[in-house]
Design an enzyme around this catalytic site. Structure first.
Site, mmCIF file in Angstrom:
data_model
loop_
_atom_site.group_PDB
_atom_site.id
_atom_site.type_symbol
_atom_site.label_atom_id
_atom_site.label_comp_id
_atom_site.label_asym_id
_atom_site.label_seq_id
_atom_site.Cartn_x
_atom_site.Cartn_y
_atom_site.Cartn_z
ATOM 1 N N ASN A 209 1.193 -1.128 -0.300
ATOM 2 C CA ASN A 209 0.008 -0.092 0.341
ATOM 3 C C ASN A 209 1.066 0.775 -0.120
ATOM 4 O O ASN A 209 2.590 1.497 -0.206
ATOM 5 C CB ASN A 209 -0.549 0.234 1.387
ATOM 6 C CG ASN A 209 0.131 0.414 2.837
ATOM 7 O OD1 ASN A 209 0.884 0.167 2.993
ATOM 8 N ND2 ASN A 209 -0.120 -1.512 3.287
ATOM 9 N N ASP A 278 -4.315 -6.420 4.782
ATOM 10 C CA ASP A 278 -5.944 -6.901 5.023
ATOM 11 C C ASP A 278 -5.825 -8.827 4.567
ATOM 12 O O ASP A 278 -6.657 -9.274 4.880
ATOM 13 C CB ASP A 278 -6.784 -6.524 5.276
ATOM 14 C CG ASP A 278 -7.126 -5.318 5.940
ATOM 15 O OD1 ASP A 278 -6.527 -5.241 7.295
ATOM 16 O OD2 ASP A 278 -7.367 -4.155 5.345
ATOM 17 N N PHE A 322 -4.379 3.114 14.805
ATOM 18 C CA PHE A 322 -4.690 4.375 14.189
ATOM 19 C C PHE A 322 -5.653 3.859 12.500
ATOM 20 O O PHE A 322 -5.765 2.854 12.230
ATOM 21 C CB PHE A 322 -3.363 4.795 13.160
ATOM 22 C CG PHE A 322 -2.527 5.849 13.660
ATOM 23 C CD1 PHE A 322 -1.682 7.149 13.277
ATOM 24 C CD2 PHE A 322 -2.188 5.728 14.928
ATOM 25 C CE1 PHE A 322 -2.019 8.184 13.680
ATOM 26 C CE2 PHE A 322 -0.850 6.885 15.738
ATOM 27 C CZ PHE A 322 -1.367 7.651 14.999
ATOM 28 N N LYS A 340 -11.793 -3.039 18.250
ATOM 29 C CA LYS A 340 -10.910 -3.770 18.242
ATOM 30 C C LYS A 340 -9.939 -3.723 20.069
ATOM 31 O O LYS A 340 -9.171 -4.272 20.744
ATOM 32 C CB LYS A 340 -9.850 -3.093 17.638
ATOM 33 C CG LYS A 340 -10.355 -3.724 16.110
ATOM 34 C CD LYS A 340 -9.589 -3.061 14.829
ATOM 35 C CE LYS A 340 -9.722 -3.559 13.931
ATOM 36 N NZ LYS A 340 -9.421 -3.727 12.622
#
Length: 401
Positions: A209, A278, A322, A340
């Site tokens: 990414n 991911d 983040f 989470k």
């Protein structure tokens, strides 16, 4: 406030030297011990005796003028200082330091220093904007040197613009803030993840990414500056390691998970800045996949959600995640905070100009439990990182009290 703090002031030649005299006075009044080195050009504006009277210490002007035969002066001064400030920082001294040139007392001392170095530039607005000066500033920034940005205002040359030396009162306040902040994380261990991960397709290709790692490296640098033992677990980026930080280089999401888990039990703060993939290819080809006619499909599988797994395992750690979003930032950040089991989620819209992966600035909103929410304006990532840690440590102290 600055009692027992040792500050070395390096003064280079410019009309703003008179402000450096006031700076010595302000720092001394605040309790600091100040020693001064002057370049030859600086002495054309103000005599060394002025600084000697204001600091009540010898003033150094010549590399070969050893005032104490038991030490080498420029090495001794470099080792002595808790903080080194270059004010005014002319284009000349900035250029020398950026290129490793040590040809006088100021530059040889700066090159020998291990203490933090701050430079307060002061020059004509066109000089400040010159491509060569910009390159030198960028190089010093990458080398870990901090800058006290000059104010905009009337310059001695008659121009109006960016280039004035920051006021002595403001510099003194920044120094006070620095030493106040310095020990906020002393005795704490901070683990920061940064950058992207790479998920291999074959020996020459991978999925990744756009993460640059800049925010994570800024967070690690701020933690170390505030006294923490800092572990930076970094994906593949080409950024300099911040001073006082131990970097562990990783590549894949699996590598990052293992590295974080190795330090998680002993950590006080875990900051998950990295943009972890991911998904990864379900099968990695041992040989380069050759192109062929028509379309091609790569079957993907989920990687482990590191933040979620840490949230399930955490005991007394403060877990900070983040969230880089492109829409519905608040909604997704709050969901992530709950799902989470994080203590804080720091969210930003990466589609916003100057707030994306490659930028040097960022604008974020912090979400915490009990509907806590605090927004931070656009600012350089290093400055933002310090403010985030200050806010979070203050918040955690209020919970403990």
């Amino acid at each position: 406030m600055l009692e027992n703090r040792k500050i070395l002031l390096c003064v280079s030649g410019g009309i703003a030297v008179y402000k450096a005299v006031a700076l010595v006075s302000k720092l001394s009044q605040a309790g600091a011990t100040v020693k001064v080195i002057m370049t030859e050009s600086a002495q054309e504006f103000v005599q060394p005796l002025t600084f000697q009277v204001m600091s009540r210490n010898d003033v150094y002007t010549d590399t070969f003028d050893e005032k104490d035969s038991s030490v080498i002066a420029h090495i001794d001064l470099a080792d002595w200082a808790d903080l080194i400030i270059v004010a005014p920082g002319t284009a000349n001294v900035i250029g020398k330091l950026a290129n490793g040139i040590g040809d006088d007392m100021v530059t040889t001392t700066l090159l020998a220093a291990t203490a933090p170095i701050w430079i307060a530039p002061a020059m004509n607005v066109h000089m400040y904007d010159h491509p060569a000066v910009k390159r030198n500033l960028q190089q010093l920034h990458e080398d870990g040197i901090r800058f006290i940005e000059p104010s905009e205002g009337f310059l001695a040359c008659g121009y109006v613009g960016k280039g004035r030396l920051e006021e002595p009162e403001k510099i003194t306040e920044l120094v006070k803030d620095y030493f106040t902040r310095e020990h906020k994380l002393s005795g704490k261990k901070v683990v920061v993840t940064a950058g992207p991960t790479r998920e291999r397709i074959d020996p020459v290709r991978f999925l990744t990414n756009f993460s640059s790692g800049k925010m994570g490296y800024a967070m690690a640098g701020a933690a170390a500056e505030m006294g923490a033992e800092t572990i930076l677990i970094s994906g593949p980026v080409s950024l300099p390691v911040p001073s006082g930080v131990t970097r562990i280089q990783v590549e894949s999401a699996e590598d990052m998970l293992k590295a974080v888990e190795a330090h998680f039990d002993t950590a006080n703060y875990v900051v998950k800045t990295a943009a972890v993939a991911d998904y990864r290819p379900k099968a990695i080809a041992e040989q380069k996949v050759k192109k062929q006619e028509g379309s091609s499909t790569i079957e993907l599988e989920r990687t482990v959600d590191i933040l979620k797994q840490l949230g399930q395992q955490k005991k007394n750690q403060v877990l900070i995640g983040f969230a880089a979003e492109t829409n519905n930032v608040t909604k997704y950040a709050k969901e992530k905070l709950s799902r989470k089991n994080a203590d804080y989620i720091i969210a930003n819209d990466v589609s916003e100009a100057q707030a994306g992966f490659e930028s040097d600035t960022n604008r974020v909103t912090v979400f915490g439990k009990n509907d806590f929410e605090q927004a931070f304006d656009m600012m350089p990532k290093q400055q933002l990182a310090r403010q985030l840690f200050e806010m979070i440590t203050d918040k955690e102290e209020s919970y403990d009290s």
